[in-house]
Scaffold this motif. Structure first.
Motif, PDB file in Angstrom:
ATOM      1  N   GLN A  87       0.849  -1.188   0.000  1.00  0.00           N
ATOM      2  CA  GLN A  87       0.000   0.000   0.000  1.00  0.00           C
ATOM      3  C   GLN A  87       0.884   1.236   0.000  1.00  0.00           C
ATOM      4  N   GLY A 127      -5.764  -4.171  -8.009  1.00  0.00           N
ATOM      5  CA  GLY A 127      -5.642  -3.348  -6.817  1.00  0.00           C
ATOM      6  C   GLY A 127      -6.812  -2.405  -6.674  1.00  0.00           C
ATOM      7  N   GLU A 134      -3.439   0.496  -3.394  1.00  0.00           N
ATOM      8  CA  GLU A 134      -3.175  -0.834  -2.860  1.00  0.00           C
ATOM      9  C   GLU A 134      -3.167  -1.790  -4.046  1.00  0.00           C
ATOM     10  N   ALA A 135      -2.130  -2.614  -4.157  1.00  0.00           N
ATOM     11  CA  ALA A 135      -2.017  -3.460  -5.345  1.00  0.00           C
ATOM     12  C   ALA A 135      -1.351  -4.787  -5.012  1.00  0.00           C
ATOM     13  N   ALA A 177       1.782  -0.570  -7.104  1.00  0.00           N
ATOM     14  CA  ALA A 177       1.184   0.414  -6.198  1.00  0.00           C
ATOM     15  C   ALA A 177       1.944   1.731  -6.238  1.00  0.00           C
TER      16      ALA A 177
END
Length: 446
Positions: A370, A404, A422-423, A429
């Motif tokens: 994140q 994400g 967030e990914a 990200a």
């Protein structure tokens, strides 16, 4: 109704500018005195506490004068964490509580936040009513009705004893070495007292406030010194507070960080094992790993807007006993607002009951990468109303697709637009967040 001055956590700003000015705060005290004590059958009383900022003396005097001019008595408790003011307001049977603090912000900022007589953050309607009173001419009540002020000498001791009652009576902290970072803030005195009186060996950071060093390179927003100290002293864990003591970040014995989401997951798992957990409230910022981890435990989870006041409202709406934010605000059945000391004690109790280290307890939780970036804007609240800004946000969401999620929101405490991505990978990200933050910054300046 749109609020003019109040954000997600009261009123906040640079001291001497705009609202955080003694003349404005004087009138705020007068306006709050009328709203918070409306309908009181006896002379109203309001508790005032503060963190360790130098400007606290200035604003405390202004608030005291404003409240007294509205016929309100004032109980001064000095530097204490925000949750202590909520607790003392309730136990002293005061009509309201006021905290002078800008939380994790630098010393040049300060703020004012309110609690009702039952220790809860004020609802939006009451804050709007205070703002409405600010537009009226300030009239001082008759001399015989003016309020008085007195200091509550044992306020710190009262709160320390309350904190200790939340720790299981059959357990103690003997044999544990804790590094405690108080951010040169409001917990600098009571935090060490609680852990030491329960038997812990302490190494202390951030316990020498001088009025201008609050949050400066220490505390929950700057945990690097804490991590290094835990590793170098081979401590069992580290505890970091923010300036007003309502946020908690932990560091395990290897120096790895645990944010609010992971702490909520630890507490939720323990409460579920005890059969006392009906559900958990997070926020739109909570890591997807928390939601998925709770789902694996069979625990219901809902998201609220950012701000522990909104977390608490959702907890009450759903009758959930646990909630909090990634930043470390954690609300449990023992408190009515984020309380870092109480949250730390709950984690320590789990360690003592299980006989496990913090590193062992956290096994099984893996947060999604994140990235959070703040874009400084003069009018962050309304910037996202512009079609060009909306187009850039939509393009970033399309780039993430199903890999994400993206959240862009104005800060409720600073002139910032917060970009959170967030990914599935840290690289993705970071790339999306940095690109979008630059595009929004360029758009604002162009």
């Amino acid at each position: 109704m749109s609020r003019k001055w109040f954000g997600t956590d009261g009123v906040r700003g640079r001291v001497g500018d705009s609202v955080i000015h003694p003349e404005w705060v004087l009138k705020l005290g007068w306006a709050a005195g009328h709203v918070l004590t409306a309908g009181a059958t006896e002379r109203p009383r309001v508790v005032i506490g503060k963190d360790t900022r130098l400007s606290g003396y200035l604003l405390e005097s202004a608030l005291e004068s404003g409240l007294a001019s509205a016929g309100v008595d004032v109980l001064l408790v000095g530097p204490l964490p925000t949750p202590a003011i909520a607790y003392l307001t309730r136990t002293l049977r005061a009509d309201a509580g006021i905290v002078i603090s800008a939380s994790h912000n630098p010393y040049q900022d300060n703020g004012i936040k309110f609690f009702s007589g039952d220790g809860y953050k004020l609802p939006d309607a009451q804050e709007e009513a205070i703002e409405a009173w600010m537009d009226r001419p300030m009239l001082v009540c008759d001399s015989e009705q003016l309020g008085k002020a007195r200091r509550v000498e044992d306020a710190a001791g009262r709160y320390v004893e309350f904190c200790k009652t939340t720790f299981p009576a059959n357990l103690d902290l003997r044999g544990l070495h804790l590094v405690v970072d108080c951010a040169h803030g409001a917990n600098y005195k009571v935090g060490p007292m609680v852990f030491r009186e329960l038997g812990a060996q302490l190494t202390l950071l951030g316990v020498e406030p001088n009025g201008i060093n609050i949050n400066a390179g220490v505390g929950s927003t700057c945990p690097e010194s804490l991590q290094e100290q835990v590793r170098s002293t081979q401590a069992d864990l580290g505890i970091a507070f923010d300036g007003d003591g309502d946020r908690l970040i932990l560091v395990d014995g290897q120096g790895a960080l645990l944010d609010g989401d992971e702490l909520i997951w630890l507490l939720a798992r323990d409460m579920q094992q005890q059969g006392i957990l009906s559900g958990v409230v997070g926020t739109v910022m909570s890591n997807l790993a928390l939601e998925q981890g709770l789902a694996d435990l069979g625990v219901p989870f809902v998201r609220s807007a950012v701000g522990d006041r909104y977390v608490l409202e959702a907890m009450q709406q759903h009758a959930f006993p646990l909630g909090g934010e990634s930043s470390g605000h954690i609300i449990t059945p023992a408190n009515t607002t984020g309380d870092a000391i109480l949250a730390a004690l709950r984690v320590l109790a789990i360690m003592r009951k299980s006989g496990k280290s913090l590193k062992a307890l956290r096994e099984g939780y893996q947060p999604y990468p994140q990235v959070l970036i703040g874009v400084r804007l003069a009018d962050a609240r309304h910037f996202l109303d512009h079609p060009a800004a909306q187009e850039r946000v939509a393009a970033a969401e399309q780039e993430l697709a199903d890999k994400g999620r993206l959240l862009v929101r104005p800060s409720g405490t600073e002139p910032l637009l917060r970009v959170m991505v967030e990914a599935v990978s840290a690289d993705l990200a970071a790339r999306v967040a940095e690109k979008l933050a630059k595009e929004l910054s360029d758009l604002a300046s162009g």
